[in-house]
Design an enzyme around this catalytic site. Structure first.
Site, PDB file in Angstrom:
ATOM      1  N   SER A  49     -44.776  30.257  20.580  1.00 16.33           N
ATOM      2  CA  SER A  49     -45.868  30.409  21.524  1.00 16.33           C
ATOM      3  C   SER A  49     -46.152  31.897  21.777  1.00 16.33           C
ATOM      4  O   SER A  49     -46.395  32.643  20.837  1.00 16.33           O
ATOM      5  CB  SER A  49     -45.552  29.645  22.816  1.00 16.33           C
ATOM      6  OG  SER A  49     -46.694  29.483  23.604  1.00 16.33           O
ATOM      7  N   ASP A 174     -48.726  23.902  20.267  1.00 14.44           N
ATOM      8  CA  ASP A 174     -47.707  24.867  20.708  1.00 14.44           C
ATOM      9  C   ASP A 174     -46.301  24.508  20.219  1.00 14.44           C
ATOM     10  O   ASP A 174     -45.825  23.390  20.392  1.00 14.44           O
ATOM     11  CB  ASP A 174     -47.727  24.905  22.241  1.00 14.44           C
ATOM     12  CG  ASP A 174     -47.047  26.119  22.805  1.00 14.44           C
ATOM     13  OD1 ASP A 174     -45.859  26.326  22.501  1.00 14.44           O
ATOM     14  OD2 ASP A 174     -47.697  26.879  23.552  1.00 14.44           O
TER      15      ASP A 174
END
Length: 339
Positions: A49, A174
């Site tokens: 991320s 993500d």
């Protein structure tokens, strides 16, 4: 030593990770009278991320100082909502892309000067998707993946950003869904590269700050349903009032009139309790397991936050600056492992 750097996910709290790295970069360069970007001190960098964005920039030679400047530049624009986040993502992927293109350009996995491993999740198959440079022969067919696309994919948090397609993969979200702290992911690859010699591996793990308490109301979750777990709705909004009226079985006419004539904001939230819980719990587990395996060859830097900070709480950015100092014990251990 085979030296590994891992970088957690955590939204805007990646600013803290980048600042920690900038401080560490400065200290290490003072010791050996160098100007080396900190990424060049490692054999492998893994990121998830926001940590994946930092890892991509480090892998092509950018200094941590440059990455801090990138975050200061992009945070206000990228985290300006384009919707209320109910029926479509809250933020613009294209806005983030523009900033990433400035620092990553057209670089691909074949461009890196330090090997790279970035996490994401294939939503269609609910499977982990790792984007790796050429440190294994089997990675060779995907080395033309652009780092910008990979950085967008690893940071495409559900409800915050749209799913992302890369050259070789589709519908990615993500990496925090599978490995918010990618230490174990990186350690497994490092073990393969060193024929399982744990004593020959040094791993530095950088977190995005340990929350003092979670940034949501736990009392609401005790008997909560889908709404409470998926989104922490601000209480002084029309949506919160409407849900409360529904729970109290008020008349539809009364609810409609209250909603229509209310001066409150329609909707606002502190983020997703489920997402925060998922990412924080797995980060702590990966930390414990990596620490057990590597013992003294493992250093984790993850300062305690003064206040809870959600993934997109840009207004609290400045509270992160003073937490990036590295204590003497951590510094000495890192110095011995890296220099």
């Amino acid at each position: 030593m085979f030296k590994v750097l891992t970088l957690d996910g955590g939204g805007i709290r990646g600013y803290l990770s980048a600042t920690i790295l900038a401080n560490l970069e400065l200290l290490l360069n003072r010791i050996d009278n160098n100007t080396l970007p900190i990424g060049q001190r490692f054999d492998l960098i893994a990121g998830t991320s926001t940590g994946g964005i930092i890892a991509c920039a480090l892998s092509v030679g950018h200094s941590a100082k440059e990455i801090v400047a990138l975050y200061e530049d992009l945070m206000n624009e990228v985290f300006t909502p384009v919707s209320d986040g109910i029926f479509e993502p809250k933020y613009s992927t294209e806005s983030l892309r523009r900033h990433l293109e400035r620092i990553l350009g057209d670089a691909t996995l074949s461009s890196v000067t330090t090997d790279l491993c970035i996490t994401s999740v294939d939503v269609q198959n609910s499977a982990a998707r790792f984007h790796k440079s050429g440190y294994f022969d089997r990675n060779a067919t995907r080395l033309d993946e652009k780092l910008v696309d990979i950085a967008l994919a690893t940071s495409a948090a559900p409800t915050y950003f749209s799913l992302v397609d890369t050259l070789h993969s589709r519908q990615l979200c993500d990496g925090g869904m599978v490995a918010n702290n990618p230490s174990l992911v990186a350690l497994v690859d490092a073990m393969k590269l060193t024929q399982n010699r744990l004593d020959d591996i040094a791993l530095i793990s950088i977190g995005t700050g340990e929350q003092p308490v979670m940034p949501y109301d736990v009392t609401r979750l005790r008997d909560g349903g889908v709404v409470e777990w998926m989104v922490d709705i601000e209480p002084d909004t029309k949506t919160a009032q409407l849900l409360q009226n529904i729970q109290q079985n008020r008349s539809k006419f009364k609810m409609g009139m209250d909603y229509l004539f209310s001066n409150q904001k329609t909707f606002d939230s502190k983020g997703s309790p489920l997402l925060e819980l998922l990412m924080n719990a797995q980060s702590k587990l990966a930390d414990e397991q990596t620490r057990f395996l590597l013992q003294q060859n493992y250093v984790r830097i993850n300062p305690k936050l003064n206040v809870p900070i959600a993934l997109d709480a840009v207004r609290q950015r400045d509270s992160l600056k003073n937490l990036a100092d590295i204590d003497e014990e951590q510094y000495e251990r890192i110095r011995k492992l890296l220099i």
